[in-house]
Each structure stands twice: as C-alpha cells, then as structure tokens.
Design an enzyme around this catalytic site. Structure first.
Site, PDB file in Angstrom:
ATOM      1  CB  VAL A 101      45.084  34.018  35.708  1.00 33.13           C
ATOM      2  CG1 VAL A 101      45.974  34.595  34.627  1.00 33.13           C
ATOM      3  CG2 VAL A 101      43.889  33.289  35.083  1.00 33.13           C
ATOM      4  CG  ASP A 129      40.979  46.994  47.594  1.00 30.84           C
ATOM      5  OD1 ASP A 129      40.487  46.975  46.439  1.00 30.84           O
ATOM      6  OD2 ASP A 129      40.286  46.993  48.624  1.00 30.84           O
ATOM      7  CB  THR A 170      36.274  35.239  39.815  1.00 34.73           C
ATOM      8  OG1 THR A 170      36.753  34.657  41.028  1.00 34.73           O
ATOM      9  CG2 THR A 170      37.372  36.071  39.195  1.00 34.73           C
ATOM     10  CB  THR A 213      34.518  36.569  31.754  1.00 30.98           C
ATOM     11  OG1 THR A 213      33.581  35.507  31.798  1.00 30.98           O
ATOM     12  CG2 THR A 213      33.754  37.867  31.971  1.00 30.98           C
ATOM     13  CG  ASP A 214      32.787  32.476  29.386  1.00 31.23           C
ATOM     14  OD1 ASP A 214      33.629  32.851  30.233  1.00 31.23           O
ATOM     15  OD2 ASP A 214      31.962  31.575  29.617  1.00 31.23           O
ATOM     16  CE1 TYR A 232      33.466  37.655  37.018  1.00 28.94           C
ATOM     17  CE2 TYR A 232      32.503  36.373  35.242  1.00 28.94           C
ATOM     18  CZ  TYR A 232      33.617  36.815  35.921  1.00 28.94           C
ATOM     19  OH  TYR A 232      34.881  36.429  35.514  1.00 28.94           O
TER      20      TYR A 232
HETATM   21  N1  NAP Z   1      37.795  31.714  36.925  1.00 30.72           N
HETATM   22  C1  NAP Z   1      37.185  31.660  35.746  1.00 30.72           C
HETATM   23  O1  NAP Z   1      36.506  30.674  35.406  1.00 30.72           O
HETATM   24  C2  NAP Z   1      37.313  32.798  34.775  1.00 30.72           C
HETATM   25  C3  NAP Z   1      36.674  32.694  33.532  1.00 30.72           C
HETATM   26  C4  NAP Z   1      36.787  33.746  32.624  1.00 30.72           C
HETATM   27  C5  NAP Z   1      37.516  34.863  32.971  1.00 30.72           C
HETATM   28  N2  NAP Z   1      38.103  34.948  34.175  1.00 30.72           N
HETATM   29  C6  NAP Z   1      38.850  36.186  34.505  1.00 30.72           C
HETATM   30  O2  NAP Z   1      40.225  35.881  34.641  1.00 30.72           O
HETATM   31  C7  NAP Z   1      40.805  36.691  35.661  1.00 30.72           C
HETATM   32  C8  NAP Z   1      41.534  35.841  36.664  1.00 30.72           C
HETATM   33  O3  NAP Z   1      40.623  34.859  37.168  1.00 30.72           O
HETATM   34  P1  NAP Z   1      41.085  33.760  38.211  1.00 30.72           P
HETATM   35  O4  NAP Z   1      40.455  32.483  37.804  1.00 30.72           O
HETATM   36  O5  NAP Z   1      42.553  33.850  38.433  1.00 30.72           O
HETATM   37  O6  NAP Z   1      40.279  34.300  39.487  1.00 30.72           O
HETATM   38  P2  NAP Z   1      40.582  34.171  41.018  1.00 30.72           P
HETATM   39  O7  NAP Z   1      41.357  32.917  41.275  1.00 30.72           O
HETATM   40  O8  NAP Z   1      39.311  34.442  41.713  1.00 30.72           O
HETATM   41  O9  NAP Z   1      41.586  35.386  41.244  1.00 30.72           O
HETATM   42  C9  NAP Z   1      41.163  36.709  41.311  1.00 30.72           C
HETATM   43  C10 NAP Z   1      42.016  37.390  42.336  1.00 30.72           C
HETATM   44  O10 NAP Z   1      41.588  38.757  42.440  1.00 30.72           O
HETATM   45  C11 NAP Z   1      41.620  39.102  43.792  1.00 30.72           C
HETATM   46  N3  NAP Z   1      40.778  40.242  44.109  1.00 30.72           N
HETATM   47  C12 NAP Z   1      39.444  40.285  44.360  1.00 30.72           C
HETATM   48  N4  NAP Z   1      39.071  41.541  44.658  1.00 30.72           N
HETATM   49  C13 NAP Z   1      40.189  42.304  44.579  1.00 30.72           C
HETATM   50  C14 NAP Z   1      40.445  43.666  44.791  1.00 30.72           C
HETATM   51  N5  NAP Z   1      39.481  44.522  45.143  1.00 30.72           N
HETATM   52  N6  NAP Z   1      41.714  44.120  44.629  1.00 30.72           N
HETATM   53  C15 NAP Z   1      42.716  43.259  44.296  1.00 30.72           C
HETATM   54  N7  NAP Z   1      42.541  41.952  44.095  1.00 30.72           N
HETATM   55  C16 NAP Z   1      41.279  41.486  44.236  1.00 30.72           C
HETATM   56  C17 NAP Z   1      41.165  37.854  44.522  1.00 30.72           C
HETATM   57  O11 NAP Z   1      41.567  37.910  45.867  1.00 30.72           O
HETATM   58  P3  NAP Z   1      40.597  37.348  47.029  1.00 30.72           P
HETATM   59  O12 NAP Z   1      40.534  35.881  46.801  1.00 30.72           O
HETATM   60  O13 NAP Z   1      41.313  37.780  48.257  1.00 30.72           O
HETATM   61  O14 NAP Z   1      39.278  38.039  46.852  1.00 30.72           O
HETATM   62  C18 NAP Z   1      41.894  36.768  43.722  1.00 30.72           C
HETATM   63  O15 NAP Z   1      43.181  36.513  44.237  1.00 30.72           O
HETATM   64  C19 NAP Z   1      39.650  37.524  36.239  1.00 30.72           C
HETATM   65  O16 NAP Z   1      39.673  38.793  35.629  1.00 30.72           O
HETATM   66  C20 NAP Z   1      38.412  36.775  35.827  1.00 30.72           C
HETATM   67  O17 NAP Z   1      37.311  37.649  35.702  1.00 30.72           O
HETATM   68  C21 NAP Z   1      38.047  33.933  35.092  1.00 30.72           C
END
Ligand code: NAP
Length: 259
Positions: A8, A28, A52, A87-88, A111
């Site tokens: 995102v 962080d 995630t 999230t869902d 999660y």
């Molecule tokens: N992916 C899905 O299917 C999904 C579905 C529903 C909701 N969401 C929500 O949407 C949001 C974005 O998801 P996304 O798909 O973009 O996920 P993503 O690609 O996993 O991105 C999350 C980012 O957060 C970083 N992160 C992890 N731990 C951290 C910390 N302690 N401090 C700072 N950054 C940290 C990760 O870095 P590293 O890779 O270095 O750990 C990654 O770059 C999240 O809140 C997720 O819960 C996602």
C-alpha cells in the site's frame, strides 16, 4: 506515512506524491521515541506499517502485538490525525452476508487480534479513521504472485475454496486513502475491490485462465485460522464517494504488468 516500503505504501506514492514516506528501515513503529520524533509535527499520518504475515503472527503473537497494536498506539500518540489500515481478519467470518463497519468483531487468530487492538488504539483518539481492506496484492509478496510462480514452475495448483472475500489492488486502496486524506471522516470505513465476491480458487482461475484443484482450508493446513467469510460491505465507502474499482478489472490490469 509509515510502512512505506509495503504494497500500500508503494502504491500511495502515485496519489500523494508530496507526503513523507517512512519505510521500516527509516521508522520502526515499535520505537515510541522514534515515532514521536518522526511524526510529532505531522498533520496527518497514514499508518500502513504492520506485521502482515498471518502465519508468522500466529507463531510469534508477542511480536504481532508489539507491531500491530503497540505500533498503532505509538502512532496515535504522536498527535496527528491518523488514517490506519486494517483488515477483514478482525471478523470471525462465521456470519453470512457482508460485514458492515459496526458488525461485531471476533478475530480468529493473532494477526486479527493484534490488528483489532491497533484499531482500538487509533479510534481512542478523536478525528482518526480506520480503513479496513482485504486480500491485497501489489508490489510485494502476494497471492497472485505466488500462483503465477507456481504455474511457471509447473506445479499443480491446489487452492482453498472455502474462504470468500474480495481481492483488492494496492493501487485501488491507495487511491481511496488519498481521497479520504482530503476529508475529515472518522470511525471505520471498508474499502476493497468491488463486484461479486470470490474464493481464492476462483481468483487463481482468473489469474491462470484454467481450472485449479479446489481444496478446503483444512486440506491446505495453514498454521493460522482464516475467516471463511471476508466480504466487507462497501456501503459506507459508496456513501462517502470513495472511488472503488471492480476487482476483476483491477486483476486484469495487474496481470498485464506481471506477465
Ligand atoms: N496484505 C493484505 O492482504 C492486507 C489485507 C488487509 C489489510 N491489510 C493491511 O494493510 C496495511 C498495508 O498492508 P500491505 O499489504 O502494504 O503490507 P506489507 O506489504 O506487508 O507492508 C507492511 C510494511 O510494514 C513494514 N513493517 C513491519 N514491521 C514494521 C515496524 N515494526 N515498523 C515499521 N514498519 C514495519 C514492513 O516492512 P518489512 O517488510 O521490513 O517487515 C512492510 O514494508 C497493513 O496495515 C495491513 O495489516 C493488508
């Protein structure tokens, strides 16, 4: 924004180019002092940083709590208005139909529990907004890329057919977040791909263009339980004028760039 290196985060750059983008390496969110210092002067923070990996959270719930709940609490405490991605998986998925924003939550795993606690921390302060989305794919590890990789490797595709939801292109949720960033809505809003819901097996068939073997969640055997029904109601989003896209159209466009 936090979590700027994620799916995102990377997509939001096209929609809010003037914002400051803080990756995991740069901030962080579990470090309360660093969060205060980095975000203290901001008017608005889009908080997308999260652990995630759903199965990883189940195996290390303490870490999930620290990042997804503690991180959100730190961001909320910094004082800016927060748009928080959620999230869902805050729902059990046991109810039929579409989940409205105010439907009772009941996460099945670590999660979802940690993300729900994050929502509560953010909503404990006035002016904040939680954007729940589902089944996200973009620039990063995601279901569609896993299916394409398995197909290229000539592996048999056995895909879960008892979880229903709506896939969401990261670019579509980013566009919605950018729209909401220009408004003052509060509470919770659901933003996913629009159109008829599907199962993971249906999505896999759209991706590869041929039938796959349909299996149950039990047969797949992931460590963390998943909601069977992940379908989020888009009624509030529509009422607010949030731009939405049919998930099938977005998958088609995404695949044009992946092939
Ligand atoms: N992916 C899905 O299917 C999904 C579905 C529903 C909701 N969401 C929500 O949407 C949001 C974005 O998801 P996304 O798909 O973009 O996920 P993503 O690609 O996993 O991105 C999350 C980012 O957060 C970083 N992160 C992890 N731990 C951290 C910390 N302690 N401090 C700072 N950054 C940290 C990760 O870095 P590293 O890779 O270095 O750990 C990654 O770059 C999240 O809140 C997720 O819960 C996602």
């Amino acid at each position: 924004m936090t979590g700027a290196g994620g799916q995102v985060g990377l997509a939001l750059r096209d929609h809010l180019p003037a914002a400051e983008y803080l990756s995991h390496a740069e901030l962080d969110v579990t470090d309360a002092d660093a969060v205060r210092e980095a975000l203290g002067g901001a008017d608005l923070v889009v908080h997308a940083a999260a652990m995630t990996n759903v199965d990883g959270c189940e195996l290390d719930p303490g870490r999930a709590e620290a990042v997804n709940a503690g991180g959100a609490a730190n961001v909320a405490s910094a004082g800016a208005r927060v748009i928080h991605l959620s999230t869902d998986y805050v729902f059990s998925g046991a109810e039929p139909g579409e989940y409205a924003e105010d439907a009772p939550t009941g996460p099945l795993g670590a999660y979802g529990r940690s993300k729900l606690a994050g929502e509560q921390a953010v909503l404990g302060r006035p002016g904040n907004l939680v954007v729940r989305t589902s089944w996200v794919y973009g620039e990063g590890r995601n279901f569609i890329r896993s299916i394409l990789a398995a197909e290229r490797a000539g592996k048999a595709l056995r895909v879960v057919d008892d979880q229903r939801g709506r896939p969401t292109w990261a670019g579509d949720v980013a566009r919605a977040v950018a729209y909401l960033a220009g408004r003052a809505d509060t509470g919770v809003v659901h933003v996913t791909g629009a159109g008829d819901p599907c199962t993971w097996a249906d999505l896999a068939e759209v991706v590869v263009g041929h039938p796959v073997e349909r299996i149950t969640s039990e047969e797949f055997g992931a460590p963390a339980p998943r909601p069977r029904n992940s379908v989020l109601s888009l009624r509030r989003a529509r009422g607010l004028g949030v731009p939405l896209a049919d998930w099938r159209e977005s998958v088609k466009r995404y695949l044009e760039n992946e092939r």
